[in-house]
Design an enzyme around this catalytic site. Structure first.
Site, PDB file in Angstrom:
ATOM      1  N   HIS A 274       0.831  -1.215   0.000  1.00 55.70           N
ATOM      2  CA  HIS A 274       0.000   0.000   0.000  1.00 55.70           C
ATOM      3  C   HIS A 274       0.862   1.261   0.000  1.00 55.70           C
ATOM      4  CE1 HIS A 274      -4.004  -1.814   0.452  1.00 55.70           C
ATOM      5  NE2 HIS A 274      -3.429  -2.729   1.215  1.00 55.70           N
ATOM      6  N   ASP A 337      -0.955  -4.832   6.054  1.00 58.37           N
ATOM      7  CA  ASP A 337      -1.977  -5.658   5.389  1.00 58.37           C
ATOM      8  C   ASP A 337      -1.619  -5.858   3.921  1.00 58.37           C
ATOM      9  OD1 ASP A 337      -2.309  -2.871   5.062  1.00 58.37           O
ATOM     10  OD2 ASP A 337      -4.317  -3.182   4.246  1.00 58.37           O
ATOM     11  N   GLU A 338      -2.120  -6.914   3.360  1.00 56.24           N
ATOM     12  CA  GLU A 338      -2.090  -7.153   1.915  1.00 56.24           C
ATOM     13  C   GLU A 338      -0.747  -6.853   1.262  1.00 56.24           C
ATOM     14  OE1 GLU A 338      -6.680  -6.379   0.673  1.00 56.24           O
ATOM     15  OE2 GLU A 338      -5.486  -4.607   1.058  1.00 56.24           O
ATOM     16  N   ALA A 339       0.331  -7.335   1.862  1.00 56.01           N
ATOM     17  CA  ALA A 339       1.656  -7.141   1.255  1.00 56.01           C
ATOM     18  C   ALA A 339       1.885  -8.245   0.216  1.00 56.01           C
ATOM     19  CB  ALA A 339       2.723  -7.147   2.346  1.00 56.01           C
TER      20      ALA A 339
END
Ligand code: NGO
Length: 530
Positions: A274, A337-339
């Site tokens: 992100h 998150d969401e790496a």
């Protein structure tokens, strides 16, 4: 329609002197019946109706004896809330006395009320709010507001009467952390818009505002040592609008305003994924030395800081140092998150290096629950955002971390995410975690939510509001109301008060308050609005 016609004919008949029935006075009496003491959100821990109501009048004083400047400020805040609709002067005085609205800070009355609790006692002569700490006075004031007729929230003079039912409320929170998150990255929101949301949150005793300050689509806070993050990385948003960022003065103003409403700001810099806005601003943060273009879409998982590069940690340290210096609260959120574009080994290595930087500048790490798949630092807090389809191994990992001392903030996406659509017809929001109607948002227990998590590991709850599809205050309010008060109640009220039928009735009574305040809420069909 039919009611107003009845009223008109009654009025006409009364004017003609033909009606002397008891109907009119009875109606007036019904309108004047004070709000029952238990019609409050969040549900108070204990309510004992007794005795007569207190009636606010032109001579009412707000008495704040003692020498607490902060208690006096809260008295002034209360007066500011009540003056427009009542038209009463409501002077704030330090002079003692047993009549009026009386604040009591500390002393015998306040025993057992803790850092945020309060006791409100209402009777013929006075309504008294006692608390051990000013935060309790502030929360007691929010209860007092809800005990007055909804018209008290209007900005112009209303007829009243302004009665508060007799009895005692004793109230302390279930959880210390009661949060709401606002994503100011996907769409930028001004200081004024954030303040408006803060005022809305404070009414429901939310005490934490988590600001999601960076993401692929925008970097929203000035960092002196890396100025292009804000000036370039903050120059757009989802859909390609102009974006924006907070100067340090802007940000301090948000922190100050939040504190004046007893909310602590938790800043989040989301890393290592992100991060497109940062990667676009500084070529040297990229492994290949090439800056990608700014991004205005809504995909996730495509960006990553360059884990092996030393520059990455210079950047992380500078940012953490500057943000920590703006943060009076104890927490600093580092995302995580969401790496999906970072290998697992790199992710863990990154977190091993960055968590100590947070500690170095005196703060405690919060990370999204993927942090539990790495090595959470001692004392770290993980924010759970799974949903009904989150796999058992992932839940287990979170539960195991909790058993090892990682505390949890619960934001299950299919319950607490305010950006999920209510149903298939909701014009805004997303639906990857399903539809979240008002009952679904309220009807769960944070204490028993994740199997294998010791009850004491739950620090509290948080309602995130992601803004891929939201760009105005009206949009935010449409998604947050009426669901936010449900999450606030889960955070504050004892589990034994949990009851959909009672909650639904209390929620229905909030509608008139939101109308009076100009909150653009969604009139969800499952709430029996009057
Ligand atoms: C996910 C994702 C965010 C999205 C959000 C939308 C987390 C923690 N990461 O939640 O980037 O904006 O869903 O609902």
């Amino acid at each position: 329609m039919r009611r107003s016609r009845l009223l008109i004919s009654l009025l006409l008949a009364a004017a003609a002197g033909t009606v002397t029935t008891a109907a009119v006075p009875q109606q007036r009496a019904a309108a004047a019946a004070p709000v029952p003491l238990d019609r409050v959100i969040p549900a108070p821990a204990s309510v004992r109706p007794a005795g007569t109501a207190y009636t606010l009048g032109a001579g009412t004083r707000i008495r704040v004896p003692g020498n607490s400047a902060e208690a006096r400020r809260i008295g002034g805040y209360l007066a500011g809330l009540l003056r427009p609709a009542t038209g009463y002067p409501l002077p704030v005085t330090t002079r003692g006395g047993a009549d009026g609205i009386v604040f009591r800070l500390g002393g015998r009355d306040a025993r057992g009320l803790g850092a945020e609790g309060y006791r409100l006692t209402s009777g013929g002569r006075a309504v008294t709010i006692s608390a051990a700490r000013p935060a309790g006075l502030f929360h007691g004031v929010q209860t007092l507001r809800q005990l007055l007729p909804a018209a008290v929230e209007k900005g112009t003079r209303q007829p009243g009467p302004w009665r508060i039912a007799g009895g005692t409320i004793s109230d302390t929170p279930r959880y210390a952390y009661r949060g709401a998150m606002l994503d100011v990255s996907r769409h930028f929101f001004t200081v004024g818009q954030v303040k408006r949301y803060i005022d809305q949150l404070a009414q429901y005793k939310i005490n934490t505002l988590h600001l999601h300050l960076s993401d692929d689509q925008g970097w929203r806070i000035a960092i002196d040592s890396w100025p292009r993050l804000a000036t370039y990385g903050g120059s757009t948003q989802v859909g390609g609008g102009p974006g924006g960022h907070y100067t340090k003065a802007d940000y301090r103003e948000i922190v100050r305003y939040a504190a004046s409403r007893y909310l602590t700001v938790v800043p989040e810099i989301d890393m290592p994924g992100h991060t497109n806005a940062a990667l676009a601003s500084y070529a040297e943060l990229n492994c290949d030395g090439q800056a990608p273009p700014l991004y205005t879409g809504t995909k996730v998982g495509f960006s990553s800081l360059c884990v092996p590069k030393k520059t990455t940690y210079d950047f992380a340290e500078d940012v953490i140092r500057e943000i920590a210096a703006l943060t009076p609260g104890r927490y600093l959120h580092i995302g995580g998150d969401e790496a999906h574009s970072t290998s697992h080994a790199d992710y863990a290595a990154f977190m091993d290096k960055v968590q100590p930087l947070v500690a170095k500048y005196g703060k405690t790490v919060i990370g999204w629950h993927q942090l539990t798949g790495a090595r959470p630092a001692k004392g770290a807090v993980a924010q759970y955002w799974g949903y009904d389809r989150t796999g058992a191994p992932e839940r287990q990992q979170v539960a195991d971390a909790a058993k090892n001392g990682t505390r949890l903030i619960l934001s299950p996406a299919d319950r607490a995410y305010l950006d999920m659509k209510y149903d298939k017809d909701t014009p805004l929001g997303l639906n990857w975690a399903g539809y979240v109607d008002v009952r679904r948002a309220y009807d769960w227990d944070p204490g028993g939510y994740l199997a294998g998590v010791p009850a004491g590991a739950v620090l509290g709850v948080e309602a995130p509001l992601w803004t891929e599809t939201l760009s105005t205050s009206a949009n935010l309010e449409y998604m947050a109301f009426p669901r936010l008060p449900g999450i606030a109640e889960l955070g504050w009220s004892p589990a034994r008060t949990h009851d959909w039928t009672s909650y639904r009735a209390r929620l229905a009574a909030q509608g008139a308050r939101w109308d009076a305040q100009g909150i653009h809420y969604y009139r969800a069909p499952e709430v029996g609005w009057p």
